[in-house]
Scaffold this motif. Sequence first.
Motif, short mmCIF file in Angstrom:
data_model
loop_
_atom_site.label_atom_id
_atom_site.label_comp_id
_atom_site.label_asym_id
_atom_site.label_seq_id
_atom_site.Cartn_x
_atom_site.Cartn_y
_atom_site.Cartn_z
N GLY A 16 0.83 -1.20 0.00
CA GLY A 16 0.00 0.00 0.00
C GLY A 16 0.86 1.25 0.00
N ASN A 17 0.24 2.37 -0.23
CA ASN A 17 0.99 3.62 -0.34
C ASN A 17 1.52 4.11 1.01
N GLN A 18 0.85 3.72 2.09
CA GLN A 18 1.25 4.24 3.40
C GLN A 18 2.34 3.41 4.07
N ARG A 19 2.67 2.28 3.49
CA ARG A 19 3.68 1.43 4.09
C ARG A 19 4.89 1.34 3.18
N LEU A 20 6.08 1.24 3.75
CA LEU A 20 7.31 1.18 2.99
C LEU A 20 7.92 -0.22 3.06
N TYR A 79 7.51 -5.92 4.80
CA TYR A 79 7.15 -4.67 5.46
C TYR A 79 6.28 -5.02 6.66
#
Length: 232
Positions: free
Chosen positions: A204-208, A228
Motif C-alpha cells: 500500500g501507499n502508506q507502508r514502505l 514490510y
Amino acid sequence: MVRCWKHSENRLEDAQCTDGGSAASPRSHFPHKAFWVSLSASLLLVIIALTLTGHLGQSKPHSESLQLVRITAPDQNGLLINQSAVVDPQNNLVTFSVTSPANQTSTVLFDIKHGLICYKPVDQESCYLRKMEESDYENVHPLLQASTHKQGQIQLSRNETQRQKEFLGVLAASPVDVSMLEEPLQTLCQDSSVHWTRRVDGPGNQRLVYFCIDICFPSNICVSVCFYYLPE
C-alpha cells in the motif's frame, strides 16, 4: 600324579598322595584367573572398538549427504545472479545463501519437514517465518533431485526464466520464542527476534518496503520477496 613326602621315624619316604586336589589348587587356580582377566580385557577392547566404529559410521553419512548446488541466473539487466544452496536430503532442508547487489548475504532456510521458511537478513537481528505453500514445495523439489544426482551447477536461461514478486507482511505484535523452534531454525535465529509473516497483496501507499530478497529456483523461477510491517 603329585609326589608327596611322608615322615617316618628315621627317614622321609616317598609316597603317592591319594588326595592331590588340595595340594594342586593354589597353583592350578592362577592360570584360570589370568585367562578370565585376559578374556574380560579383550571383550572390553572389542566393545570400545565397536562403539567408536558405530559412532563414526552414523556421523559420516550425514556429512556426506550434504550437497552444494550453485544456481546462476540473469537478472532483468542481464547481469548474472550467483546463489548457492546447501541441500540436506536426509533432514529435508534447503538453505539458500543469497547475496544482494550491495554484496550483503542473507540466509533463507526451507525446513520441508516442518513446512516452514525462515528469512534471516544479514544486516538485521531478526528472523521472519512463513508457512510453506504448495508452490514452495514445487520450487525446492528440483533441488532435492539435483542433490541426489550430484548436480552441483544449475544455470537458468534468460528467455525462459519467470520472475515474480511477493510481499510478506510482518506480524510484529506476535513475537516467537526462539527456544520453541526446532533445529536448525533455533541455531539460525539465536540471539535474534523472530516474527511470523503472511503473504499479502502489497504494502500500500502508506507502508514502505524495507528489504527484499531475490531467490532463484531450478524450475526457471526467480522470486523477489519483499517485507514490510503490517499495521498494529
